[in-house]
Design an enzyme around this catalytic site. Structure first.
Site, PDB file in Angstrom:
ATOM      1  N   GLU A   1       0.811  -1.224   0.000  1.00  0.00           N
ATOM      2  CA  GLU A   1       0.000   0.000   0.000  1.00  0.00           C
ATOM      3  C   GLU A   1       0.844   1.274   0.000  1.00  0.00           C
ATOM      4  O   GLU A   1       0.428   2.307   0.533  1.00  0.00           O
ATOM      5  CB  GLU A   1      -0.963   0.002   1.197  1.00  0.00           C
TER       6      GLU A   1
ATOM      7  N   GLU B   1      -6.836  -7.288  -1.153  1.00  0.00           N
ATOM      8  CA  GLU B   1      -7.496  -7.074   0.141  1.00  0.00           C
ATOM      9  C   GLU B   1      -8.943  -6.665  -0.081  1.00  0.00           C
ATOM     10  O   GLU B   1      -9.229  -5.510  -0.395  1.00  0.00           O
ATOM     11  CB  GLU B   1      -6.765  -6.010   0.979  1.00  0.00           C
TER      12      GLU B   1
END
Length: 847
Positions: free
Chosen positions: A187, A256
């Site tokens: 991320e 995710e």
């Protein structure tokens, strides 16, 4: 004769060699990708994945968690790697117990599943310091996650350590292992802007470093639009149906998909309706995705001080399909399993072509996948958040509830709709919610011993500074606690009543004046900073000010999170007569940790120490006190829950193992929860919440393997004040389940057979107990128009008693199926004419 024997032996050796060679060849796999999917041994694959973090459970339950994941339709297990616990001291590695990474990967392999290894080494994961070891912070000249040579050297070294370890154990797919994917960084795209050009260069360096490790499997970077080839950039979020990779040569992957959200102290409990989660998954595959991962499929527990921060709770349940204790959460697990089966029926179509889009109306559409011009599978979607619709597709009319997707594996018959939940349900929203299925052991107050800590500096571990010290740089995260102590001199004639103003970067603090508790302040997960403003009374002469600053998990996310501070930064006295006195730059005495930590009161070796006191009156509601007692392990093999609702804030240990931090005194806001959350419309972490006005967590997971026959030691460190005499130990003795299925619901997905269509035309009530239990009783069964909800069904105006039929089919079984049809249930076809009938069943499972 001897020559013949030797010849036969040689032949056998050759045969065995060839068999072994063939076996190895079968196990090894070549993993690549194209624009549609991951390609394993030359074949595109559509894959369902789920996150299980190995340290958030124990090795003894890994096989069961993975088995339940496989039964739920998963083909891949995804996990982070946690650098700070694998290398707690630079150059000293730890891969044992809950952190035995190799054992976990091999357990996944034994179950016949693939594994996605997210090495990072930054994890986030609501894990302490995002998974970075704190010693990294103290390397001279280091700057995390940018083109900084000290950081890159350490990151490269750890990446190589993990990759080499996996290679040594033959765990990559090309070696016959289960690892088909690896991830570098995590991320970073969300924060890259903050690092400027140094961030852009770091991304390229991280990608090159990963590829040069020669894992023979593809690497991914999640949330990273500028991931350089051949790294696959992937999507994270609640929805990823609009995601497009940064190259037409890369597949659409979702690393995710949040099954719920994490829990923080002082917040309500978030949850995500399964109808919305299934909708998000179906939309992803409908629009071209071929790999999606539930974050989390099993969340588990933040044992010890592993929880990130600030103020992330010990429970990491995440509203996942498998709950914190390892029990299946229904209907989420079951509904998603049916979804996975429906998508699997479409796999050959999904990998054969790109989707063809067809507009069906306002916020109504279809995506069609063809194997040939007249052989297809289709997804029909209604992404309106309020209006149901009837749509025409291929000459047929289909009903689409709002915010739903229907799956048609032959472009004709609907086998699954995301909004129609017909899977069984658990009665109660927590595994220990139903008292009749819980055995509760109250810990006797007479068995408790205690140790009252001294307020302020103790022993010879103190040091002096002429200013307020930042907490993390001072404690190096060896303890949650840092004592700040100062002296306040009040001259004759000076005001004795003053206002004390304290400013802190977080996370909480106890304030003592002349050894008496006068204030407690704290922040929250979103704003760790807090202020304390308190009117205090001083004595003439020397007064002591002792402040215990407390951490509740190091920051784990955000740009430059690694340099986020904690602890006090301003202490001011305000005397209305004589003005302000700024104590911030005065002399302060410090001590890292509290007295009981240095003594080691949490350790088994001190269970019989003379430090512990016992008497006829148990001290309750006292700050800075340690309690100790013993308990006998309850019968059974299942997990245990420690009820700490009567306590304030602190930590707990069982047989020397930390079960984590607790903060029962911190209540969630009283507003923001709804009795029933509408799944329709976009979800976010605050949309669906429960338990407003209550503590975020009162039950704490004790793994069964942490207790043993005979006496077990429980130690509590209470910071604020509580009543240990009301602590109890819970075990689950059974479960109540239910199902409600109507004649209009679709038959089970697995009744569909390719080229044959639907084998069974009847929907079914399907019931199943947790492993080790069986259906002991049917508490309710009605066919007709039963009323009420799961756990409180009652006969309606049209009621046919089918209890004997359901009992015969189910009692004594681990699982059972009952067709919802008048013929099977022995009911006249003319009964309740003109009414759509349904079957409602409630059952009890036990040993």
């Amino acid at each position: 004769m001897g020559m013949i024997k030797n010849f036969i032996a040689c032949v056998l050796l050759v045969v065995l060699f060839l068999q072994n060679s063939c076996f190895e060849a079968e196990l090894s796999a070549n993993v690549t990708y194209d624009h549609r999917a991951l390609v394993i041994d030359g074949k595109r694959r559509v894959l369902q994945s789920g996150s299980i973090h190995y340290p958030r459970s124990t090795p003894e339950v890994w096989p069961e968690l993975i088995r339940k994941s496989k039964e739920g339709g998963l083909e891949v297990i995804e996990t982070y790697v946690f650098w700070n616990y694998h290398e707690p001291i630079r150059g000293q590695y730890y891969f044992e117990g809950r952190f035995d990474l190799v054992r976990f990967v091999k357990t996944v392999q034994e179950a016949g599943l693939f594994l996605h290894l997210r090495i990072g080494p930054y994890a986030c994961a609501e894990w302490n310091y995002g998974g970075f070891p704190v010693w990294l912070h103290f390397i001279p000249g280091i700057q995390f996650r940018k083109t900084n040579n000290p950081f890159k050297e350490e990151m490269k070294r750890f990446l190589a350590k993990i990759v080499d370890l996996m290679k040594q154990e033959n765990l990559f797919a090309s070696q016959g292992g289960p690892i088909i994917l690896a991830q570098v960084e995590n991320e970073y795209g969300n924060v890259e802007w903050a690092y400027g050009v140094g961030g852009e260069l770091y991304v390229k360096w991280a990608a090159d470093t990963a590829v040069n490790l020669n894992t023979s499997v593809p690497w991914v970077m999640c949330q990273q639009e500028d991931a350089p080839d051949p790294i696959i950039n992937t999507c994270n979020g609640f929805y990823c149906d609009g995601f497009t990779p940064n190259s037409p040569s890369k597949p659409i992957m979702w690393t995710e998909n949040y099954s719920g959200w994490f829990l923080s102290f002082g917040y309500a409990v978030p949850f995500r309706p399964v109808e919305d989660l299934a909708f998000a998954v179906a939309r992803f595959f409908e629009t071209g995705g071929t790999f999606q991962n539930y974050y989390m499929y099993f969340g588990g527990t933040n044992f010890g001080r592993t929880a990130g921060g600030p103020l992330v709770a010990t429970s990491y349940d995440y509203d996942a399909p498998i709950d914190e204790y390892g029990f299946i959460r229904q209907p989420k697990w079951g509904h998603l399993r049916e979804l996975h089966k429906a998508i699997k029926l479409c796999e050959e179509y999904l990998i054969s072509s790109d989707p063809t889009h067809q507009k069906l109306g306002a916020k109504l559409e279809a995506h069609i996948y063809h194997k040939s011009s007249n052989d297809c599978a289709a997804f029909l979607a209604n992404y309106d958040s309020s209006s149901d619709a009837n749509v025409t597709f291929n000459g047929n009319v289909y009903f689409l509830p709002a915010w739903s997707v229907s799956i048609l594996p032959d472009c004709k018959n609907v086998v699954f709709n995301t909004a129609k939940v017909i899977s069984q349900r658990n009665i109660g929203d927590h595994p220990f919610a139903q008292q009749k299925n819980v055995n509760e052991l109250l810990l006797a107050s007479s068995a408790f011993s205690w140790y009252e800590e001294k307020v302020g500096i103790s022993g010879n571990r103190s040091f002096v500074r002429p200013d307020l010290a930042e907490q993390i740089n001072t404690t190096k995260d060896t303890s949650d606690y840092l004592w700040y102590t100062a002296s306040i001199h009040v001259m004759p004639g000076q005001g004795k009543e003053v206002f004390l103003n304290i400013e802190s970067l977080g996370h909480a603090a106890l304030v003592f004046v002349n050894k008496k508790l006068v204030a407690f302040g704290y922040g929250n997960h979103d704003f760790a900073n807090f202020s304390i403003n308190k009117k205090i009374e001083l004595n003439e002469g020397i007064n002591t000010l002792d402040i215990l600053s407390m951490m509740v998990g190091l920051q784990n996310y955000g740009a430059w999170f690694d340099v986020a501070g904690a602890g006090l930064f301003s202490v001011i006295l305000i005397d209305l007569k004589n003005g302000k006195r700024d104590l911030s730059s005065g002399e302060w005495i410090y001590q890292v940790g509290v007295e009981g930590e240095y003594i080691g009161l949490d350790k088994i070796s001190l269970a019989n120490s003379s430090f512990w006191k016992q008497g006829s009156t148990l001290p309750v509601n006292k700050s800075l006190i340690w309690y100790k007692t013993t308990f006998l392990a309850p019968e059974g093999k299942g997990p245990l829950a420690l009820n700490l609702a009567s306590m304030g804030k602190g930590q707990a240990w069982v047989n020397g193992q930390s079960i984590g931090r607790y903060w029962s005194a911190y209540l969630a806001p009283s507003t923001g929860c709804t009795k029933k959350c509408d799944y329709r419309g976009s979800y976010d972490a605050s949309k669906c919440q429960k338990h407003c006005g209550q503590p975020a967590q009162t039950l704490y997971h004790i793994p069964r393997t942490w207790v043993h026959p005979g006496e077990n030691l429980l130690v509590i460190h209470e910071e604020l004040g509580g009543d240990p005499s009301k602590i109890s130990l819970l075990t689950k003795t059974g479960q109540d389940i239910c199902s409600f299925v109507s004649e209009a619901d679709p038959p089970p997905v697995d009744s569909w057979k390719p080229n044959l269509g639907v084998v069974s035309s009847s929907p079914q009530v399907r019931l199943a107990c947790e492993r080790g239990w069986h259906i002991a009783a049917i508490n309710f069964a009605s066919y007709g128009i039963p009323e009420g909800n799961c756990g409180s069904f009652r006969p309606g105006a049209c009621h046919m008693d089918v209890l004997p039929i359901v009992q015969k089919a189910c009692v004594g079984q681990i699982e059972c199926s009952i067709p919802v049809s008048s013929a099977y249930l022995g009911v006249s076809a003319g009964a309740c004419p003109g009414l759509l009938k349904a079957l409602a069943v409630e059952a009890h499972c036990s040993i």
